[in-house]
Design a protein around this motif. Structure first.
Motif, PDB file in Angstrom:
ATOM      1  N   SER A 134      -6.333 -13.457 -46.414  1.00  0.00           N
ATOM      2  CA  SER A 134      -6.287 -12.022 -46.750  1.00  0.00           C
ATOM      3  C   SER A 134      -6.759 -11.785 -48.182  1.00  0.00           C
ATOM      4  O   SER A 134      -7.431 -10.782 -48.465  1.00  0.00           O
ATOM      5  CB  SER A 134      -4.868 -11.488 -46.558  1.00  0.00           C
ATOM      6  N   VAL A 147      -2.515  -7.086 -46.812  1.00  0.00           N
ATOM      7  CA  VAL A 147      -1.304  -7.554 -47.497  1.00  0.00           C
ATOM      8  C   VAL A 147      -1.396  -9.067 -47.695  1.00  0.00           C
ATOM      9  O   VAL A 147      -1.788  -9.808 -46.791  1.00  0.00           O
ATOM     10  CB  VAL A 147      -0.040  -7.223 -46.667  1.00  0.00           C
ATOM     11  N   THR A 155       0.395 -12.125 -42.820  1.00  0.00           N
ATOM     12  CA  THR A 155      -0.389 -11.267 -41.916  1.00  0.00           C
ATOM     13  C   THR A 155       0.141 -11.422 -40.488  1.00  0.00           C
ATOM     14  O   THR A 155       0.267 -12.539 -39.985  1.00  0.00           O
ATOM     15  CB  THR A 155      -1.877 -11.657 -41.973  1.00  0.00           C
ATOM     16  N   ASP A 171      -9.416  -9.816 -40.385  1.00  0.00           N
ATOM     17  CA  ASP A 171      -8.331 -10.654 -40.918  1.00  0.00           C
ATOM     18  C   ASP A 171      -7.443 -11.042 -39.733  1.00  0.00           C
ATOM     19  O   ASP A 171      -7.233 -10.238 -38.821  1.00  0.00           O
ATOM     20  CB  ASP A 171      -7.517  -9.848 -41.952  1.00  0.00           C
TER      21      ASP A 171
HETATM   22 MG   LIG Z   1      -2.930 -13.060 -44.424  1.00  0.00          MG
END
Ligand SMILES: [Mg+2]
Ligand SMILES: Nc1nc2c(ncn2[C@@H]2O[C@H](COP(=O)(O)OP(=O)(O)OP(=O)(O)O)[C@@H](O)[C@H]2O)c(=O)[nH]1
Length: 284
Positions: A134, A147, A155, A171
């Motif tokens: 991320s 985040v 995540t 992501d």
């Molecule tokens: Mg992540």
């Protein structure tokens, strides 16, 4: 320590990666530069085998630079393009963009030939938990849209992120594999922060770390804990842990001493370290 577990959400996340694969042009496989072999998920490797993909050796700021260069070459010789990256300090990002375009040059040329102007390259980011997926995507986007956090499992769902370039990024949650057969791989994953702290025994991991440091980075080990060579002679690594516990003033609290040693390794107190040595993995 043979780690065996497979939380349901990881199975779900694996199936989601498999489902999305047809929709994406390229996979960005993120590995931890400190353990470029042990942080590759064999289950994901199998899934993405036939797909265009590049390897990103992230957290290069924490790894031994010489070994990172060796690993990069190693992956390239196996036919997978690789780049090293320090997403935390934003070093090496431009190369990823270049590599994605190089890998998809034929496809992009086709779009251009057919006059397709608003094409979007779709790139999926995969890897084990806490390797910096991320963070990398936020860097590419240029703001914190995903985040991030210094623990595994941040995540929870797949998220598409738009960039100002011709690329959309997906992501995904970090995924480990069902059974970690090689105890050393389990230790390295724990040490790097890919496995939740409550799952492993800290003294096992600290003893592994001390043993590894004694073998590969002896001077740094002596220096950081102000040890004499005599402290190590005729002592087992468990005895060394006991000695350090006493030295830290933690009165037989081996768990506390172990957590401190793990933390010291993670926070570069013993300098930049790589736990996977290229060549060691292909001889057996
Ligand atoms: Mg992540
Ligand atoms: N030192 C260093 N830390 C990094 C780097 N990239 C990411 N991190 C840190 O690693 C931690 C994990 O980053 P995330 O981006 O949340 O990792 P993730 O792979 O998305 O993790 P999950 O969502 O749990 O699978 C954060 O504390 C980041 O600041 C890097 O290149 N170097």
């Amino acid at each position: 320590m043979a780690l065996q577990w497979y939380p349901g959400h990881m199975n779900k996340a694996k199936n989601q990666v498999q489902d999305r694969l047809k929709m994406v042009d390229i996979v960005l496989e993120i590995v931890d530069a400190r353990l470029p072999f042990s942080s590759r998920n064999p289950v994901l490797e199998q899934i993405i085998d036939q797909k265009k993909h590049i390897i990103i050796l992230n957290k290069a700021d924490l790894a031994d630079p010489k070994l990172t260069a060796d690993w990069k070459l190693n992956f390239e010789q196996e036919g997978t393009p690789a780049v090293e990256l320090d997403a935390k300090h934003n070093k090496g990002l431009g190369k990823i963009n270049t590599l994605i375009h190089q890998e998809l040059a034929d496809k992009i040329a086709k779009y251009e030939k057919n006059g397709v102007k608003n094409y979007r390259i779709k790139a999926m980011c995969i890897g084990i938990p806490n390797v910096g997926k991320s963070t990398i995507l936020n860097r590419i986007v240029g703001k914190n849209v995903a985040v991030t956090g210094n623990k595994p499992g941040v995540t929870k769902n797949q998220n598409w992120l738009k960039t100002k370039y011709d690329i959309d990024l997906l992501d995904t949650p970090g995924i480990l594999w069902p059974k970690i057969d090689d105890p050393k791989v389990g230790m390295k994953l724990a040490l790097s922060g890919a496995i939740k702290d409550k799952i492993y025994a800290p003294d096992d991991v600290a003893i592994y770390a001390l043993n590894f440091l004694e073998t590969h980075y002896l001077d740094r080990l002596l220096d950081v804990y102000k040890l004499d060579r005599a402290d190590l002679l005729n002592h087992t690594t468990s005895e060394l842990l006991m000695h350090l516990t006493e030295k830290f003033g933690y009165i037989e609290d081996y768990e506390r001493a172990s957590r401190r040693i793990i933390d010291d390794v993670r926070k570069l107190k013993v300098g930049r370290i790589t736990f996977d040595i290229p060549g060691e993995f292909y001889e057996e």
